[in-house]
Design an enzyme around this catalytic site. Structure first.
Site, short mmCIF file in Angstrom:
data_model
loop_
_atom_site.label_atom_id
_atom_site.label_comp_id
_atom_site.label_asym_id
_atom_site.label_seq_id
_atom_site.Cartn_x
_atom_site.Cartn_y
_atom_site.Cartn_z
N HIS A 129 0.68 -1.47 -0.21
CA HIS A 129 0.13 0.09 -0.41
C HIS A 129 0.65 1.38 -0.52
O HIS A 129 1.66 1.33 0.52
CB HIS A 129 -0.90 -0.46 1.13
CG HIS A 129 -0.23 -0.12 3.07
ND1 HIS A 129 -0.02 1.22 2.99
CD2 HIS A 129 0.35 -0.97 3.17
CE1 HIS A 129 -0.02 1.71 4.42
NE2 HIS A 129 0.69 0.35 4.52
N ASP A 185 5.49 2.15 7.18
CA ASP A 185 3.96 1.85 6.82
C ASP A 185 3.54 2.35 6.23
O ASP A 185 3.22 3.53 6.50
CB ASP A 185 3.64 1.05 8.11
CG ASP A 185 2.11 0.99 8.23
OD1 ASP A 185 1.68 0.68 6.67
OD2 ASP A 185 1.41 0.87 8.57
N GLU A 222 -5.34 1.44 1.68
CA GLU A 222 -5.28 0.62 2.35
C GLU A 222 -5.40 0.56 3.84
O GLU A 222 -6.07 0.08 4.52
CB GLU A 222 -3.94 -0.47 2.48
CG GLU A 222 -3.23 -0.89 3.34
CD GLU A 222 -2.99 -1.49 5.16
OE1 GLU A 222 -3.13 -2.18 5.57
OE2 GLU A 222 -2.69 -0.38 5.33
N GLU A 223 -4.71 1.89 4.85
CA GLU A 223 -5.70 2.44 5.98
C GLU A 223 -6.55 2.87 6.33
O GLU A 223 -7.10 3.42 7.50
CB GLU A 223 -4.55 3.71 5.83
CG GLU A 223 -2.67 3.03 6.06
CD GLU A 223 -2.65 2.64 7.12
OE1 GLU A 223 -2.89 1.58 7.77
OE2 GLU A 223 -0.74 1.85 6.99
N ASP A 238 4.22 -4.63 2.97
CA ASP A 238 3.54 -4.03 3.96
C ASP A 238 4.35 -3.95 5.17
O ASP A 238 4.33 -4.78 6.23
CB ASP A 238 1.90 -4.28 4.49
CG ASP A 238 1.80 -2.81 5.18
OD1 ASP A 238 2.80 -2.51 5.49
OD2 ASP A 238 0.64 -3.16 5.00
N HIS A 247 0.97 4.44 12.08
CA HIS A 247 0.56 5.39 12.47
C HIS A 247 0.71 6.72 13.79
O HIS A 247 -0.47 7.15 14.26
CB HIS A 247 -0.67 4.85 13.15
CG HIS A 247 -0.69 3.29 11.90
ND1 HIS A 247 -1.83 2.43 12.06
CD2 HIS A 247 -0.41 3.26 11.40
CE1 HIS A 247 -2.31 1.63 10.98
NE2 HIS A 247 -1.13 1.77 9.96
N1 BES Z 1 1.04 -2.30 8.48
C1 BES Z 1 -0.33 -2.35 9.32
C2 BES Z 1 -0.88 -3.96 9.20
C3 BES Z 1 -0.01 -4.07 10.07
C4 BES Z 1 1.03 -3.99 11.37
C5 BES Z 1 0.60 -5.30 10.62
C6 BES Z 1 1.12 -4.18 12.65
C7 BES Z 1 1.30 -6.31 11.43
C8 BES Z 1 1.82 -5.38 12.08
C9 BES Z 1 -1.23 -2.06 7.96
O1 BES Z 1 -0.74 -0.95 7.33
C10 BES Z 1 -2.71 -1.14 8.87
O2 BES Z 1 -2.41 -0.48 9.49
N2 BES Z 1 -3.69 -2.11 8.66
C11 BES Z 1 -4.82 -1.40 9.71
C12 BES Z 1 -5.96 -3.06 9.46
C13 BES Z 1 -6.90 -2.09 8.06
C14 BES Z 1 -7.90 -3.73 7.67
C15 BES Z 1 -6.74 -0.74 8.17
C16 BES Z 1 -4.10 -1.92 11.39
O3 BES Z 1 -3.29 -3.04 11.08
O4 BES Z 1 -5.19 -1.57 12.54
ZN ZN Z 2 -0.79 1.36 8.47
#
Ligand code: BES
Ligand code: ZN
Length: 395
Positions: A203, A224, A258-259, A286, A363
């Site tokens: 993403h 990220d 994605e976020e 990612d 984040h």
């Molecule tokens: N890169 C993260 C996912 C992640 C975070 C994987 C920590 C492993 C460890 C991704 O960008 C993200 O923030 N995903 C969201 C969920 C998505 C459905 C919005 C999350 O993890 O909260």
């Molecule tokens: Zn993220």
């Protein structure tokens, strides 16, 4: 790791040698149906979700393998299990492990060493670092912010420059109906099997400051996920520099939004499903920047991913990256691989650390390269894996 063994025809001799006399094998029911003469000889014990369980002797297994190879022109395409219980488990739909059958029929042989080794040697951490810094320089890459569209135009330009002069390469913005940020897709048209596609994605958006403040908040998104996009960009650079002409079509994707809930990848994966596109394999990068886990450099997420393809990636690491790797899980559909899995395609997510060692700066406005080790040496391992995956699966 589950004791599941993906048997390819190359491996067959050694496996048949070491294995017990009778083998429990799960195989795609469609494939079994196409092997008319074989099917009569084989008793199907159980069938679930398009997968058949059969018990085979060594010689029947050999027959099955050569029938798949000779009649259907593929390698492997089944899983041999150590026990009936384990085979029955493979038929169960489970939350933590998806045995999407499509991926089992990709050719997971590793046989492109002469091409892969010199390309892997070209990976330069400094290039990855430069791309991370360029992407992090956008105030944020939020899907509703103008800077989130600017950053995608930058990515379009970057990839377009890398692909310049090749008539089999195109780079496009994919627009989404419900939000402004587009996805970026680069395609290298396959020379022999253009309709068979493999996808290397990540993403491109970033987020910080919570749902309501995100449009204005500073979100460098260094780890990220500028890191994943930079890893992919270095893979593209190497493919172009080597004049790599894949036999299957290769697509690189920088997903939007994605976020905000995997929105961009969901849109693209569902479109591919609707159009019945033949996606051979998907890898998601990612977060590749911060080495968190001492004894594992690359960690394969087991949930919302394809077990057979994960195992293939593990072997590619052993062969070409030569770093320790292992498994972990998100516990939820944490990134764009889940969109592809949900659409029925085999997807994997090699990740920078286990979930226990996660980068706490993501984040936030602190998600910078400085706070993730200060260089892209860790990400370089993922670029090597991406190069190996691209060449081995495309050819
Ligand atoms: N890169 C993260 C996912 C992640 C975070 C994987 C920590 C492993 C460890 C991704 O960008 C993200 O923030 N995903 C969201 C969920 C998505 C459905 C919005 C999350 O993890 O909260
Ligand atoms: Zn993220």
């Amino acid at each position: 790791m589950k004791k599941t063994l993906l048997v390819t025809s190359l491996l067959l001799a050694s496996v048949a040698f070491a294995a017990p006399k009778a083998q429990w094998v799960t195989v795609d029911s469609n494939i079994l149906g196409k092997l008319a003469p074989m099917q009569k000889a084989l008793m199907v014990e159980k069938e679930a979700g398009g997968v058949s369980l059969v018990q085979l002797t060594e010689s029947e297994l050999e027959k099955l393998s050569s029938a798949i190879h000779n009649e259907l022109h593929r390698c492997g395409g089944y899983i041999a299990h150590e026990s009936e219980a384990e085979a029955l488990l493979a038929l169960e739909p489970r939350g933590d492990m998806h045995y999407g059958m499509k991926g089992l029929f990709a050719d997971y042989d590793i046989d492109q060493e002469p091409l892969v080794v010199p390309m892997v040697a070209e990976v330069k951490a400094a290039n990855i670092e430069a791309t991370i810094r360029a992407l992090s320089a956008f105030h944020n890459r939020y899907y509703k912010a103008t800077t989130g569209t600017d950053s995608q135009n930058f990515l379009l330009e970057t990839w377009t420059k890398l692909g310049a002069g090749r008539s089999d390469v195109k780079v496009e913005l994919v627009k989404h109906a419900s939000w402004p940020q587009p996805s970026v897709v680069m395609t290298i048209e396959g020379s022999d099997y253009p309709e068979e596609i493999l996808i290397i994605g990540g993403h491109a958006d970033s987020i910080a400051g919570g749902w309501f403040g995100s449009e204005k908040s500073r979100a460098p998104g260094g780890d990220d996920n500028a890191s994943g996009i930079a890893t992919i960009t270095e893979t593209i650079r190497i493919a172009m520099a080597a004049g790599f002409k894949p036999r299957r079509t290769v697509q690189f994707m920088g997903y939007a939004a994605e976020e905000a809930g995997l929105l961009g990848s969901k849109d693209i994966a569902n479109t591919y499903k609707t159009r019945a596109k033949s996606v051979v394999g998907v890898v998601q990068f990612d977060m590749t920047l911060r080495k968190g886990t001492a004894d594992k450099d690359i960690v394969m997420m087991t949930d919302f991913t394809n077990a057979a393809q994960n195992e293939f990636l593990g072997r590619l690491i052993d062969e070409y990256v030569k770093v320790p790797w292992g498994y972990s899980k998100c516990g939820y559909g944490c990134s764009d691989h889940a969109s592809w899995t949900n659409a029925g395609f085999p997807a994997s997510m090699p990740f920078e650390s286990t979930m226990g060692d996660i980068n706490k700066a993501i984040h936030t406005d602190k998600d910078t390269i400085e706070n993730a080790g200060g260089n892209a040496n860790h990400a370089a391992k993922f670029a090597k894996l991406a190069v190996a995956f691209m060449v081995e699966l495309a050819n």
